[in-house]
Design a protein around this motif. Structure first.
Motif, short mmCIF file in Angstrom:
data_model
loop_
_atom_site.label_atom_id
_atom_site.label_comp_id
_atom_site.label_asym_id
_atom_site.label_seq_id
_atom_site.Cartn_x
_atom_site.Cartn_y
_atom_site.Cartn_z
N ALA A 134 0.72 -1.13 0.02
CA ALA A 134 -0.14 0.13 -0.05
C ALA A 134 0.83 1.26 0.18
O ALA A 134 0.66 2.07 -0.66
N LEU A 135 1.98 1.12 0.79
CA LEU A 135 2.81 2.28 0.87
C LEU A 135 3.77 2.52 -0.40
O LEU A 135 4.15 3.80 -0.81
N ALA A 136 4.05 1.46 -1.15
CA ALA A 136 4.90 1.51 -2.39
C ALA A 136 4.32 1.77 -3.66
O ALA A 136 4.78 2.25 -4.69
N LEU A 137 3.05 1.41 -3.86
CA LEU A 137 2.27 1.87 -4.92
C LEU A 137 2.20 3.18 -5.39
O LEU A 137 2.02 4.02 -4.63
N PRO A 138 2.18 3.56 -6.85
CA PRO A 138 2.07 4.76 -7.03
C PRO A 138 0.70 5.32 -7.00
O PRO A 138 -0.15 4.75 -6.96
N LEU A 139 0.62 6.52 -6.42
CA LEU A 139 -0.52 7.06 -6.05
C LEU A 139 -1.51 7.42 -7.24
O LEU A 139 -2.76 7.22 -6.90
N TYR A 140 -1.18 8.04 -8.14
CA TYR A 140 -1.86 8.28 -9.29
C TYR A 140 -1.31 7.82 -10.72
O TYR A 140 -1.02 8.46 -11.40
N PRO A 141 -1.65 6.48 -10.80
CA PRO A 141 -1.21 5.75 -12.04
C PRO A 141 -1.88 6.44 -13.37
O PRO A 141 -3.05 6.73 -13.19
N ARG A 142 -1.16 6.67 -14.28
CA ARG A 142 -1.77 7.12 -15.50
C ARG A 142 -1.17 6.49 -16.67
O ARG A 142 -0.01 6.43 -16.69
N ALA A 143 -2.02 6.03 -17.40
CA ALA A 143 -1.80 5.46 -18.91
C ALA A 143 -1.14 6.32 -19.66
O ALA A 143 -1.14 7.42 -19.89
N PRO A 144 0.01 5.84 -20.59
CA PRO A 144 0.48 6.79 -21.51
C PRO A 144 -0.48 7.52 -22.41
O PRO A 144 -1.49 6.95 -22.94
N GLY A 145 -0.29 8.60 -22.52
CA GLY A 145 -1.16 9.65 -23.24
C GLY A 145 -2.47 10.20 -22.54
O GLY A 145 -3.16 10.87 -23.33
N ALA A 146 -2.88 9.51 -21.45
CA ALA A 146 -3.81 9.97 -20.87
C ALA A 146 -3.89 11.37 -20.15
O ALA A 146 -2.82 11.66 -19.29
N THR A 147 -4.68 12.19 -20.49
CA THR A 147 -4.70 13.50 -19.96
C THR A 147 -6.30 14.07 -19.34
O THR A 147 -7.00 13.26 -19.67
N LEU A 148 -5.90 15.00 -18.46
CA LEU A 148 -7.21 15.30 -17.82
C LEU A 148 -7.76 16.74 -18.64
O LEU A 148 -7.04 17.28 -19.03
#
Length: 187
Positions: A134-148
């Motif tokens: 839980a502590l090691a996982l990336p907090l906000y994983p984002r797929a390549p090319g994904a934008t808000l």
């Protein structure tokens, strides 16, 4: 007969551990256990997970767990929910101390060494792995090319409020420029 992953212990009674030599462990959960951990951590899946190390005495009333956690997981992208692979390789250390006072009250001061915990009756590798992952996982994983993107809503006939409108000091630079262009008034 050598231990297989299914027969290796994952729980160690602290009273039954050797007070003189380390107890080695190698935890490789099966597919069912990985699926349960993935549900607990809200992951799409855990492809592989290995936790190896030892629990060693480190004083009269202390035990130290040290190990290496490696895992390959799939998380959901925070934008598209598409699978995002992540590789975890973490050194894990826990120091268990007998007689460590537990904090009381609503607020507690964090100790300088955040690896120190009260000595439990049982050291459960499942719990250690769950916390470390839980502590090691990336907090906000984002797929390549994904934008808000930006979505703007307003009632008909009303100008929509944008992010730039919510920045109160953004217009000050323009105002300062206008004042500088006017110059001092002649009296």
């Amino acid at each position: 007969m050598p231990d297989t992953p299914a027969t290796r212990p994952t729980r160690f009674r602290t009273g039954g551990l050797s007070p003189r030599k380390p107890t080695h462990f190698s935890y490789v959960p099966d597919a069912e256990a990985r699926a349960g951990l993935a549900r607990t951590l809200d992951l799409l899946g855990i492809r592989s997970l290995t936790f190896t190390g030892n629990i060693a005495p480190s004083g009269r009333d202390e035990m130290t767990l040290t190990g290496t956690l490696t895992a390959t997981v799939d998380q959901a992208c925070v934008v598209t929910l598409a699978p995002v692979p992540a590789r975890i390789s973490e050194e894990v250390r826990r120091r268990y101390v007998a007689g460590l006072p537990t904090p009381e009250g609503d607020e507690a001061e964090m100790p300088g060494d955040d690896t120190t915990e009260p000595m439990p009756e049982v050291i459960d590798l499942d719990e250690v792995v769950t916390e470390a992952m839980a502590l090691a996982l990336p907090l906000y994983p984002r797929a390549p090319g994904a934008t808000l993107g930006q979505i703007v809503h307003a009632e008909p006939g009303v100008a929509p409020l944008t992010d730039d409108d919510l920045k109160p000091f953004a217009g000050l630079a323009g105002l300062a420029e206008k004042l500088a262009d006017k110059g001092p008034k002649d009296a």
